[in-house]
Motif scaffolding. Structure first.
Motif, mmCIF file in Angstrom:
data_model
loop_
_atom_site.group_PDB
_atom_site.id
_atom_site.type_symbol
_atom_site.label_atom_id
_atom_site.label_comp_id
_atom_site.label_asym_id
_atom_site.label_seq_id
_atom_site.Cartn_x
_atom_site.Cartn_y
_atom_site.Cartn_z
ATOM 1 N N LYS A 185 0.776 -1.350 0.092
ATOM 2 C CA LYS A 185 -0.163 -0.037 -0.185
ATOM 3 C C LYS A 185 0.868 1.196 0.016
ATOM 4 O O LYS A 185 0.296 2.242 -0.242
ATOM 5 C CB LYS A 185 -1.059 0.134 1.058
ATOM 6 C CG LYS A 185 -2.153 -0.962 1.040
ATOM 7 C CD LYS A 185 -3.005 -0.930 1.995
ATOM 8 C CE LYS A 185 -4.287 -2.198 2.184
ATOM 9 N NZ LYS A 185 -5.103 -1.832 3.206
ATOM 10 N N GLY B 66 -9.682 1.893 -0.516
ATOM 11 C CA GLY B 66 -9.851 0.542 -0.160
ATOM 12 C C GLY B 66 -9.416 -0.243 -1.145
ATOM 13 O O GLY B 66 -9.684 -0.200 -2.336
ATOM 14 N N ALA C 286 -9.107 -4.442 -2.381
ATOM 15 C CA ALA C 286 -9.512 -5.824 -2.525
ATOM 16 C C ALA C 286 -8.805 -6.614 -3.136
ATOM 17 O O ALA C 286 -8.609 -5.995 -4.464
ATOM 18 C CB ALA C 286 -11.180 -5.883 -2.694
ATOM 19 N N LEU D 98 -16.074 -5.094 -0.976
ATOM 20 C CA LEU D 98 -15.103 -5.319 -0.010
ATOM 21 C C LEU D 98 -14.139 -3.820 -0.193
ATOM 22 O O LEU D 98 -13.909 -3.437 0.906
ATOM 23 C CB LEU D 98 -14.287 -6.541 -0.317
ATOM 24 C CG LEU D 98 -13.175 -6.689 0.713
ATOM 25 C CD1 LEU D 98 -13.723 -6.733 2.159
ATOM 26 C CD2 LEU D 98 -12.358 -8.021 0.567
ATOM 27 N N ALA D 99 -13.601 -3.511 -1.392
ATOM 28 C CA ALA D 99 -13.019 -2.253 -1.430
ATOM 29 C C ALA D 99 -13.692 -1.048 -1.003
ATOM 30 O O ALA D 99 -12.905 -0.032 -0.440
ATOM 31 C CB ALA D 99 -12.404 -2.355 -2.947
ATOM 32 N N ARG E 269 -16.061 -0.893 1.114
ATOM 33 C CA ARG E 269 -16.374 -0.792 2.637
ATOM 34 C C ARG E 269 -14.884 -0.418 3.323
ATOM 35 O O ARG E 269 -15.041 0.193 4.022
ATOM 36 C CB ARG E 269 -16.623 -2.262 2.949
ATOM 37 C CG ARG E 269 -17.140 -2.202 4.679
ATOM 38 C CD ARG E 269 -17.475 -3.506 4.908
ATOM 39 N NE ARG E 269 -16.471 -4.583 5.044
ATOM 40 C CZ ARG E 269 -16.479 -5.880 4.971
ATOM 41 N NH1 ARG E 269 -17.665 -6.272 4.414
ATOM 42 N NH2 ARG E 269 -15.473 -6.459 5.037
ATOM 43 N N ARG E 270 -13.712 -0.963 2.721
ATOM 44 C CA ARG E 270 -12.514 -0.485 3.303
ATOM 45 C C ARG E 270 -12.332 0.897 3.193
ATOM 46 O O ARG E 270 -11.549 1.561 3.915
ATOM 47 C CB ARG E 270 -11.557 -1.435 2.776
ATOM 48 C CG ARG E 270 -11.492 -2.768 3.163
ATOM 49 C CD ARG E 270 -10.458 -3.727 2.603
ATOM 50 N NE ARG E 270 -10.598 -5.156 3.082
ATOM 51 C CZ ARG E 270 -10.163 -6.153 2.861
ATOM 52 N NH1 ARG E 270 -9.436 -6.308 1.596
ATOM 53 N NH2 ARG E 270 -10.000 -7.277 3.351
ATOM 54 N N GLU F 226 -14.326 2.637 5.694
ATOM 55 C CA GLU F 226 -13.613 2.807 6.897
ATOM 56 C C GLU F 226 -12.573 3.612 6.960
ATOM 57 O O GLU F 226 -12.250 4.354 7.898
ATOM 58 C CB GLU F 226 -13.344 1.277 7.137
ATOM 59 C CG GLU F 226 -14.438 0.528 7.433
ATOM 60 C CD GLU F 226 -14.291 -1.168 7.294
ATOM 61 O OE1 GLU F 226 -12.762 -1.415 7.154
ATOM 62 O OE2 GLU F 226 -15.120 -2.079 7.627
ATOM 63 N N GLU F 227 -11.523 3.708 5.831
ATOM 64 C CA GLU F 227 -10.636 4.674 5.801
ATOM 65 C C GLU F 227 -10.846 6.018 6.086
ATOM 66 O O GLU F 227 -10.245 6.948 6.790
ATOM 67 C CB GLU F 227 -9.690 4.336 4.648
ATOM 68 C CG GLU F 227 -8.310 5.010 4.809
ATOM 69 C CD GLU F 227 -7.755 5.642 3.863
ATOM 70 O OE1 GLU F 227 -6.722 5.859 3.583
ATOM 71 O OE2 GLU F 227 -8.269 5.887 2.830
#
Length: 197
Positions: free
Chosen positions: A132, A156, A158, A180-181, A183-184, A187-188
């Motif tokens: 990352k 995000g 995934a 998934l990406a 959601r991440r 969250e970030e």
């Protein structure tokens, strides 16, 4: 003498037909290229559009499952973009989105696939994402380039190998990776807001 005149007339006709044929072929190729560009590119930014992105990733999923290869989807959402439209107008907002697209093209690798999903949401498809840190480097360059607007982005990631492919088709795998990406990314974004307080 008459034969020479006939030959010249035939040569002239042949030259004319060749010119028209060349023009037709060149025009057909230009129209094909323009039509293809309209079908796969976002009209504002020139990045790939959502349809192209989805078609490309479905093929990549098939290849990845067949060859046991991984790839990543990076879901990117711009932070503080709405005030640009609110304070400067949508024309300025569109200009900023074009500059964002250019910056992404310059900072990601040539063979990474960058697409605009719509609004201020983007995705990048990366094979062999080392870590990352690469995305953090892009964000630093991004924030410096758009510091006058206080513009940044949240993201995000995934990976294909995170999704259990059994009993899922490629479209369902793509949807799971995007969820998934996304959601991440959310969250970030929340974590970054929390830290800025």
């Amino acid at each position: 003498m008459r034969e020479e005149v006939k030959i010249k007339i035939l040569q002239s006709l042949l030259d004319e037909v060749t010119k028209k044929y060349d023009y037709f072929i060149a025009n057909r190729e230009r129209i094909y290229k323009e039509t293809y560009e309209m079908a796969v590119k976002d009209s504002l930014t020139g990045l790939y559009n959502r349809q192209y992105f989805e078609d490309f990733v479905v093929k990549l999923i098939k290849k990845g499952l067949r060859e046991n290869r991984d790839f990543s989807i990076i879901f990117i959402d711009l932070d503080n973009f709405k005030p640009i439209n609110d304070n400067y107008g949508h024309t300025k907002g569109d200009d900023v989105l074009k500059k964002v697209a250019e910056l992404f093209k310059q900072t990601f690798r040539d063979y990474d696939i960058i697409a605009r999903l719509g609004g201020d949401e983007f995705v990048v498809v990366i094979e062999n994402l080392p870590n990352k840190d690469r995305i953090e480097e892009v964000r630093k360059v991004f924030e410096e380039a758009f510091k006058d607007f206080n513009l940044s982005f949240s993201y995000g990631v995934a990976n294909l190998k995170e999704v259990e492919p059994e009993s899922l088709n490629e479209e369902e795998i793509l949807n799971l990776m995007l969820i998934l990406a996304d959601r991440r990314m959310y969250e970030e974004k929340m974590e970054r807001k929390r830290r800025q307080k």
